[in-house]
Design a protein around this motif. Structure first.
Motif, PDB file in Angstrom:
ATOM      1  N   ARG A 141       0.817  -1.230   0.000  1.00 19.14           N
ATOM      2  CA  ARG A 141       0.000   0.000   0.000  1.00 19.14           C
ATOM      3  C   ARG A 141       0.844   1.270   0.000  1.00 19.14           C
ATOM      4  NH1 ARG A 141      -5.740  -0.694   2.229  1.00 19.14           N
ATOM      5  NH2 ARG A 141      -5.898  -2.928   2.389  1.00 19.14           N
ATOM      6  N   VAL A 142       1.837   1.318   0.856  1.00 15.51           N
ATOM      7  CA  VAL A 142       2.684   2.520   0.960  1.00 15.51           C
ATOM      8  C   VAL A 142       3.405   2.767  -0.362  1.00 15.51           C
ATOM      9  CG1 VAL A 142       4.736   3.484   2.098  1.00 15.51           C
ATOM     10  CG2 VAL A 142       2.945   2.391   3.459  1.00 15.51           C
ATOM     11  N   LEU A 143       3.891   1.712  -0.965  1.00 13.72           N
ATOM     12  CA  LEU A 143       4.598   1.821  -2.239  1.00 13.72           C
ATOM     13  C   LEU A 143       3.650   2.301  -3.344  1.00 13.72           C
ATOM     14  CD1 LEU A 143       7.468   1.253  -3.262  1.00 13.72           C
ATOM     15  CD2 LEU A 143       6.702  -1.044  -3.868  1.00 13.72           C
ATOM     16  N   ALA A 144       2.452   1.729  -3.401  1.00 13.61           N
ATOM     17  CA  ALA A 144       1.466   2.157  -4.400  1.00 13.61           C
ATOM     18  C   ALA A 144       1.133   3.631  -4.230  1.00 13.61           C
ATOM     19  CB  ALA A 144       0.196   1.307  -4.290  1.00 13.61           C
ATOM     20  N   HIS A 145       0.955   4.052  -3.000  1.00 14.40           N
ATOM     21  CA  HIS A 145       0.634   5.448  -2.717  1.00 14.40           C
ATOM     22  C   HIS A 145       1.790   6.364  -3.141  1.00 14.40           C
ATOM     23  CE1 HIS A 145      -1.723   8.517  -0.675  1.00 14.40           C
ATOM     24  NE2 HIS A 145      -0.592   8.968  -0.178  1.00 14.40           N
ATOM     25  N   ALA A 146       3.012   5.983  -2.815  1.00 19.95           N
ATOM     26  CA  ALA A 146       4.181   6.795  -3.170  1.00 19.95           C
ATOM     27  C   ALA A 146       4.327   6.944  -4.682  1.00 19.95           C
ATOM     28  CB  ALA A 146       5.449   6.170  -2.581  1.00 19.95           C
ATOM     29  N   PHE A 147       4.170   5.844  -5.425  1.00 21.32           N
ATOM     30  CA  PHE A 147       4.348   5.901  -6.876  1.00 21.32           C
ATOM     31  C   PHE A 147       3.144   6.525  -7.591  1.00 21.32           C
ATOM     32  CE2 PHE A 147       7.967   3.244  -6.058  1.00 21.32           C
ATOM     33  CZ  PHE A 147       8.831   3.506  -7.111  1.00 21.32           C
ATOM     34  N   SER A 148       2.053   6.746  -6.861  1.00 20.85           N
ATOM     35  CA  SER A 148       0.912   7.451  -7.459  1.00 20.85           C
ATOM     36  C   SER A 148       1.187   8.942  -7.583  1.00 20.85           C
ATOM     37  CB  SER A 148      -0.352   7.238  -6.619  1.00 20.85           C
ATOM     38  OG  SER A 148      -0.285   8.008  -5.419  1.00 20.85           O
ATOM     39  N   GLY A 149       2.192   9.433  -6.868  1.00 16.95           N
ATOM     40  CA  GLY A 149       2.543  10.844  -6.913  1.00 16.95           C
ATOM     41  C   GLY A 149       1.883  11.685  -5.840  1.00 16.95           C
ATOM     42  N   ARG A 150       0.992  11.107  -5.069  1.00 16.67           N
ATOM     43  CA  ARG A 150       0.263  11.873  -4.048  1.00 16.67           C
ATOM     44  C   ARG A 150       1.182  12.479  -2.997  1.00 16.67           C
ATOM     45  NH1 ARG A 150      -4.706   7.715  -2.936  1.00 16.67           N
ATOM     46  NH2 ARG A 150      -5.558   7.796  -5.034  1.00 16.67           N
ATOM     47  N   ASP A 151       2.281  11.793  -2.699  1.00 20.16           N
ATOM     48  CA  ASP A 151       3.197  12.278  -1.664  1.00 20.16           C
ATOM     49  C   ASP A 151       4.236  13.260  -2.200  1.00 20.16           C
ATOM     50  OD1 ASP A 151       1.909  10.674   0.199  1.00 20.16           O
ATOM     51  OD2 ASP A 151       3.334   9.029  -0.030  1.00 20.16           O
ATOM     52  N   GLN A 152       4.229  13.488  -3.493  1.00 19.79           N
ATOM     53  CA  GLN A 152       5.179  14.407  -4.142  1.00 19.79           C
ATOM     54  C   GLN A 152       6.646  14.017  -3.915  1.00 19.79           C
ATOM     55  OE1 GLN A 152       3.995  16.990  -6.179  1.00 19.79           O
ATOM     56  NE2 GLN A 152       2.062  15.945  -5.773  1.00 19.79           N
ATOM     57  N   LEU A 153       6.904  12.721  -3.770  1.00 25.27           N
ATOM     58  CA  LEU A 153       8.279  12.250  -3.625  1.00 25.27           C
ATOM     59  C   LEU A 153       8.950  12.220  -4.986  1.00 25.27           C
ATOM     60  CD1 LEU A 153       7.754   9.151  -1.282  1.00 25.27           C
ATOM     61  CD2 LEU A 153       8.473  11.459  -0.619  1.00 25.27           C
ATOM     62  N   ASP A 154      10.244  12.548  -5.041  1.00 23.98           N
ATOM     63  CA  ASP A 154      10.944  12.416  -6.310  1.00 23.98           C
ATOM     64  C   ASP A 154      11.192  10.927  -6.576  1.00 23.98           C
ATOM     65  OD1 ASP A 154      13.366  11.579  -4.994  1.00 23.98           O
ATOM     66  OD2 ASP A 154      13.979  13.667  -4.768  1.00 23.98           O
ATOM     67  N   MET A 155      11.572  10.604  -7.797  1.00 28.02           N
ATOM     68  CA  MET A 155      11.730   9.194  -8.190  1.00 28.02           C
ATOM     69  C   MET A 155      12.760   8.470  -7.340  1.00 28.02           C
ATOM     70  SD  MET A 155       9.773   7.787 -10.319  1.00 28.02           S
ATOM     71  CE  MET A 155       8.294   8.713 -10.652  1.00 28.02           C
ATOM     72  N   GLU A 156      13.846   9.128  -7.008  1.00 27.19           N
ATOM     73  CA  GLU A 156      14.880   8.480  -6.202  1.00 27.19           C
ATOM     74  C   GLU A 156      14.315   8.040  -4.855  1.00 27.19           C
ATOM     75  OE1 GLU A 156      19.147   9.665  -4.258  1.00 27.19           O
ATOM     76  OE2 GLU A 156      18.683  10.455  -6.253  1.00 27.19           O
ATOM     77  N   ARG A 157      13.536   8.879  -4.215  1.00 23.76           N
ATOM     78  CA  ARG A 157      12.953   8.533  -2.913  1.00 23.76           C
ATOM     79  C   ARG A 157      11.882   7.451  -3.057  1.00 23.76           C
ATOM     80  NH1 ARG A 157      11.275  13.771   0.017  1.00 23.76           N
ATOM     81  NH2 ARG A 157      10.774  12.316   1.677  1.00 23.76           N
ATOM     82  N   ARG A 158      11.137   7.468  -4.152  1.00 24.22           N
ATOM     83  CA  ARG A 158      10.127   6.419  -4.382  1.00 24.22           C
ATOM     84  C   ARG A 158      10.810   5.059  -4.508  1.00 24.22           C
ATOM     85  NH1 ARG A 158       5.952   9.259  -8.756  1.00 24.22           N
ATOM     86  NH2 ARG A 158       5.935  11.272  -7.705  1.00 24.22           N
ATOM     87  N   PHE A 159      11.829   5.003  -5.349  1.00 26.30           N
ATOM     88  CA  PHE A 159      12.522   3.727  -5.563  1.00 26.30           C
ATOM     89  C   PHE A 159      13.252   3.267  -4.308  1.00 26.30           C
ATOM     90  CE2 PHE A 159      11.740   4.399 -10.090  1.00 26.30           C
ATOM     91  CZ  PHE A 159      11.546   3.094 -10.534  1.00 26.30           C
ATOM     92  N   ALA A 160      13.660   4.191  -3.428  1.00 23.92           N
ATOM     93  CA  ALA A 160      14.352   3.842  -2.191  1.00 23.92           C
ATOM     94  C   ALA A 160      13.433   3.121  -1.194  1.00 23.92           C
ATOM     95  CB  ALA A 160      14.937   5.089  -1.541  1.00 23.92           C
ATOM     96  N   LEU A 161      12.128   3.129  -1.426  1.00 23.63           N
ATOM     97  CA  LEU A 161      11.174   2.493  -0.518  1.00 23.63           C
ATOM     98  C   LEU A 161      11.107   0.968  -0.665  1.00 23.63           C
ATOM     99  CD1 LEU A 161       8.215   5.038  -0.832  1.00 23.63           C
ATOM    100  CD2 LEU A 161       9.776   4.736   1.117  1.00 23.63           C
ATOM    101  N   ALA A 162      11.782   0.410  -1.678  1.00 23.34           N
ATOM    102  CA  ALA A 162      11.685  -1.031  -1.928  1.00 23.34           C
ATOM    103  C   ALA A 162      13.010  -1.551  -2.489  1.00 23.34           C
ATOM    104  CB  ALA A 162      10.547  -1.321  -2.905  1.00 23.34           C
TER     105      ALA A 162
END
Length: 173
Positions: free
Chosen positions: A91-112
């Motif tokens: 769930r957290v990963l899906a939410h992050a990659f949806s863009g809702r959290d405004q994380l840059d790609m590096e931070r999104r990929f760092a979650l997994a």
């Protein structure tokens, strides 16, 4: 007395309000995936629910992406993509990659944890299943780009409850 165009009148009467359409589509449950691509050091991932199998001979999938987002051009530049099927624990990963959290790609990929198969597209290490695809064709339809990919490799993970999106919320079975 003014003349009317019956064909135009029918089209105007049948044109559905986009908000009503989105509301109706929100009632359709869909499995959640991350579509990912890499071009050199650049990586991109997007949470999607619009994908499906096209054929098993050759094994082919399709995935739909917003065509208006210029960052999605990496999918055509790279010539490949991965379709990573998410489980309830993502769930957290899906939410992050949806863009809702405004994380840059590096931070999104760092979650997994990520790996690669044949094409070099990012493969989620603990995905329920990951399809590694060579891009065959992109079709633009209305607001979306439809990516067709030949599945050249697959990684089957542990059987786990799937992550589903319905009524504008993540759920699991």
């Amino acid at each position: 007395m003014s003349e009317t165009d019956p064909e135009r009148d029918v089209l105007e009467k049948t044109r559905l309000d986009p908000i009503a359409y989105r509301d109706a589509m929100s009632r359709m449950s869909a499995h959640v995936q991350l579509i990912t691509a890499a071009d050199g050091a650049e990586r991109r991932g997007v949470t999607i629910t619009a994908s499906c199998s096209v054929s098993d001979d050759p094994p082919t999938v399709l995935a739909c992406l917003n065509a208006a987002n210029p960052r999605n051009d990496i999918f055509s530049r790279s010539g490949s993509f991965a379709l990573n099927v998410l489980g309830a624990h993502h769930r957290v990963l899906a939410h992050a990659f949806s863009g809702r959290d405004q994380l840059d790609m590096e931070r999104r990929f760092a979650l997994a944890r990520w790996t690669q198969l044949a094409t070099g597209a990012p493969i989620l290490a603990d995905a329920i299943v990951a399809f590694d695809c060579r891009l065959i064709e992109i079709k633009i339809m209305a607001t979306h780009a439809i990516l067709f990919g030949e599945v050249v490799d697959v990684r089957i993970g542990e059987a786990q409850p799937p992550l589903i999106y319905v009524d504008r919320e993540y759920r699991s079975l």
